[in-house]
Write a protein that holds these residues in place. Structure first.
Motif, mmCIF file in Angstrom:
data_model
loop_
_atom_site.group_PDB
_atom_site.id
_atom_site.type_symbol
_atom_site.label_atom_id
_atom_site.label_comp_id
_atom_site.label_asym_id
_atom_site.label_seq_id
_atom_site.Cartn_x
_atom_site.Cartn_y
_atom_site.Cartn_z
ATOM 1 N N PHE A 271 -3.618 8.054 -78.737
ATOM 2 C CA PHE A 271 -3.031 8.896 -77.703
ATOM 3 C C PHE A 271 -2.420 8.035 -76.605
ATOM 4 O O PHE A 271 -1.297 8.272 -76.172
ATOM 5 N N ALA A 272 -3.123 6.995 -76.182
ATOM 6 C CA ALA A 272 -2.617 6.101 -75.138
ATOM 7 C C ALA A 272 -1.362 5.375 -75.613
ATOM 8 O O ALA A 272 -0.407 5.208 -74.850
ATOM 9 N N GLN A 273 -1.322 4.960 -76.874
ATOM 10 C CA GLN A 273 -0.137 4.296 -77.410
ATOM 11 C C GLN A 273 1.044 5.259 -77.462
ATOM 12 O O GLN A 273 2.168 4.875 -77.175
ATOM 13 N N ALA A 274 0.791 6.504 -77.814
ATOM 14 C CA ALA A 274 1.862 7.498 -77.864
ATOM 15 C C ALA A 274 2.453 7.719 -76.478
ATOM 16 O O ALA A 274 3.664 7.852 -76.313
ATOM 17 N N LEU A 275 1.616 7.755 -75.450
ATOM 18 C CA LEU A 275 2.108 7.942 -74.096
ATOM 19 C C LEU A 275 2.898 6.737 -73.607
ATOM 20 O O LEU A 275 3.781 6.866 -72.774
ATOM 21 N N ALA A 276 2.597 5.563 -74.119
ATOM 22 C CA ALA A 276 3.256 4.350 -73.660
ATOM 23 C C ALA A 276 4.615 4.127 -74.332
ATOM 24 O O ALA A 276 5.397 3.328 -73.860
ATOM 25 N N ALA A 277 4.891 4.825 -75.428
ATOM 26 C CA ALA A 277 6.152 4.642 -76.139
ATOM 27 C C ALA A 277 7.311 5.137 -75.280
ATOM 28 O O ALA A 277 7.162 6.061 -74.489
ATOM 29 N N GLU A 278 8.452 4.488 -75.429
ATOM 30 C CA GLU A 278 9.646 4.913 -74.730
ATOM 31 C C GLU A 278 10.751 5.195 -75.732
ATOM 32 O O GLU A 278 10.718 4.709 -76.855
ATOM 33 N N ASP A 279 11.713 5.971 -75.277
ATOM 34 C CA ASP A 279 12.868 6.295 -76.095
ATOM 35 C C ASP A 279 14.124 5.808 -75.403
ATOM 36 O O ASP A 279 14.238 5.856 -74.167
ATOM 37 N N LEU A 280 15.075 5.353 -76.200
ATOM 38 C CA LEU A 280 16.410 5.068 -75.722
ATOM 39 C C LEU A 280 17.191 6.355 -75.920
ATOM 40 O O LEU A 280 17.275 6.869 -77.039
ATOM 41 N N VAL A 281 17.705 6.895 -74.836
ATOM 42 C CA VAL A 281 18.355 8.202 -74.879
ATOM 43 C C VAL A 281 19.787 8.074 -74.369
ATOM 44 O O VAL A 281 20.022 7.505 -73.303
ATOM 45 N N ALA A 282 20.727 8.604 -75.143
ATOM 46 C CA ALA A 282 22.127 8.659 -74.726
ATOM 47 C C ALA A 282 22.488 10.117 -74.480
ATOM 48 O O ALA A 282 22.236 10.975 -75.333
ATOM 49 N N THR A 283 23.030 10.387 -73.295
ATOM 50 C CA THR A 283 23.429 11.750 -72.935
ATOM 51 C C THR A 283 24.843 11.747 -72.368
ATOM 52 O O THR A 283 25.276 10.772 -71.744
ATOM 53 N N ARG A 284 25.553 12.854 -72.608
ATOM 54 C CA ARG A 284 26.862 13.030 -71.987
ATOM 55 C C ARG A 284 26.636 13.269 -70.500
ATOM 56 O O ARG A 284 25.867 14.163 -70.124
ATOM 57 N N VAL A 285 27.309 12.517 -69.658
ATOM 58 C CA VAL A 285 27.140 12.665 -68.214
ATOM 59 C C VAL A 285 27.642 14.031 -67.762
ATOM 60 O O VAL A 285 27.019 14.681 -66.917
ATOM 61 N N GLU A 286 28.736 14.491 -68.320
ATOM 62 C CA GLU A 286 29.366 15.736 -67.887
ATOM 63 C C GLU A 286 28.443 16.941 -67.961
ATOM 64 O O GLU A 286 28.354 17.730 -67.030
ATOM 65 N N ASP A 287 27.710 17.086 -69.078
ATOM 66 C CA ASP A 287 26.880 18.285 -69.236
ATOM 67 C C ASP A 287 25.418 18.001 -69.572
ATOM 68 O O ASP A 287 24.634 18.918 -69.763
ATOM 69 N N GLY A 288 25.042 16.717 -69.672
ATOM 70 C CA GLY A 288 23.645 16.370 -69.943
ATOM 71 C C GLY A 288 23.217 16.530 -71.386
ATOM 72 O O GLY A 288 22.038 16.368 -71.709
ATOM 73 N N THR A 289 24.160 16.800 -72.295
ATOM 74 C CA THR A 289 23.834 16.966 -73.710
ATOM 75 C C THR A 289 23.329 15.648 -74.292
ATOM 76 O O THR A 289 23.978 14.611 -74.160
ATOM 77 N N GLU A 290 22.176 15.698 -74.938
ATOM 78 C CA GLU A 290 21.628 14.514 -75.594
ATOM 79 C C GLU A 290 22.385 14.280 -76.890
ATOM 80 O O GLU A 290 22.503 15.174 -77.723
ATOM 81 N N ILE A 291 22.881 13.033 -77.067
ATOM 82 C CA ILE A 291 23.627 12.724 -78.285
ATOM 83 C C ILE A 291 22.913 11.699 -79.162
ATOM 84 O O ILE A 291 23.280 11.517 -80.314
ATOM 85 N N ALA A 292 21.887 11.044 -78.613
ATOM 86 C CA ALA A 292 21.098 10.103 -79.414
ATOM 87 C C ALA A 292 19.748 9.896 -78.751
ATOM 88 O O ALA A 292 19.635 9.892 -77.527
ATOM 89 N N ARG A 293 18.715 9.741 -79.580
ATOM 90 C CA ARG A 293 17.363 9.414 -79.111
ATOM 91 C C ARG A 293 16.720 8.522 -80.161
ATOM 92 O O ARG A 293 16.584 8.923 -81.314
ATOM 93 N N LEU A 294 16.350 7.319 -79.733
ATOM 94 C CA LEU A 294 15.759 6.344 -80.639
ATOM 95 C C LEU A 294 14.500 5.776 -79.994
ATOM 96 O O LEU A 294 14.509 5.413 -78.814
#
Length: 147
Positions: A6-29
């Protein structure tokens, strides 16, 4: 054991790409602490691939190295910012940049066609140019607790 997972899951991060104009997520890794990713693209004039590579260091986005196959327009090493070394093929690496990215995010405007800005994490590659050409895209390292 479950508490550790559980602690390891909370510590994980994602690289997220979003369109600035509307906040739409286009990638999450997923990019757990200590792992890295690169932003790849082809130089708009010369056509060769350039890379800027980052690392998740305790939840912070840190630019660690770049690869530039040539001294073409817009490319070069800034003295005092990393160490320039030959790549053995006519280009060079800039190593040990170790520059934290302010706010763990930045804005990129993916180029069209052959420029093909991509996010590369391990074997996963996502073309930002294919899904958001010429749009303002925010690339951010986001922890699970920030979501």
């Amino acid at each position: 054991m479950a508490l550790l997972l559980f602690a390891q899951a909370l510590a994980a991060e994602d690289l997220v790409a979003t369109r600035v104009e509307d906040g739409t997520e286009i990638a999450r890794l997923e990019v757990p602490n200590g792992t890295g990713w690169c932003v790849l693209w082809h130089h708009s004039v010369e056509g060769f691939e350039v890379s800027d590579c980052y690392e998740n260091r305790d939840g912070r986005m840190v630019l660690v190295q770049s690869h530039l196959p040539d001294f073409a327009a817009g490319l070069g090493h800034i003295p005092g910012r990393g160490e320039q070394v030959s790549d053995g093929a006519g280009g060079y690496f800039i190593l040990n940049i170790d520059e934290p990215v302010p706010g763990d995010a930045y804005i990129l405007r993916p180029g069209l066609g052959r420029v093909d800005h991509r996010l590369s994490v391990g074997e996963q590659i996502i073309s930002l140019s294919a899904v958001a050409p010429r749009e303002r895209v925010r690339i951010a390292l986001i922890g699970n607790l920030d979501q």
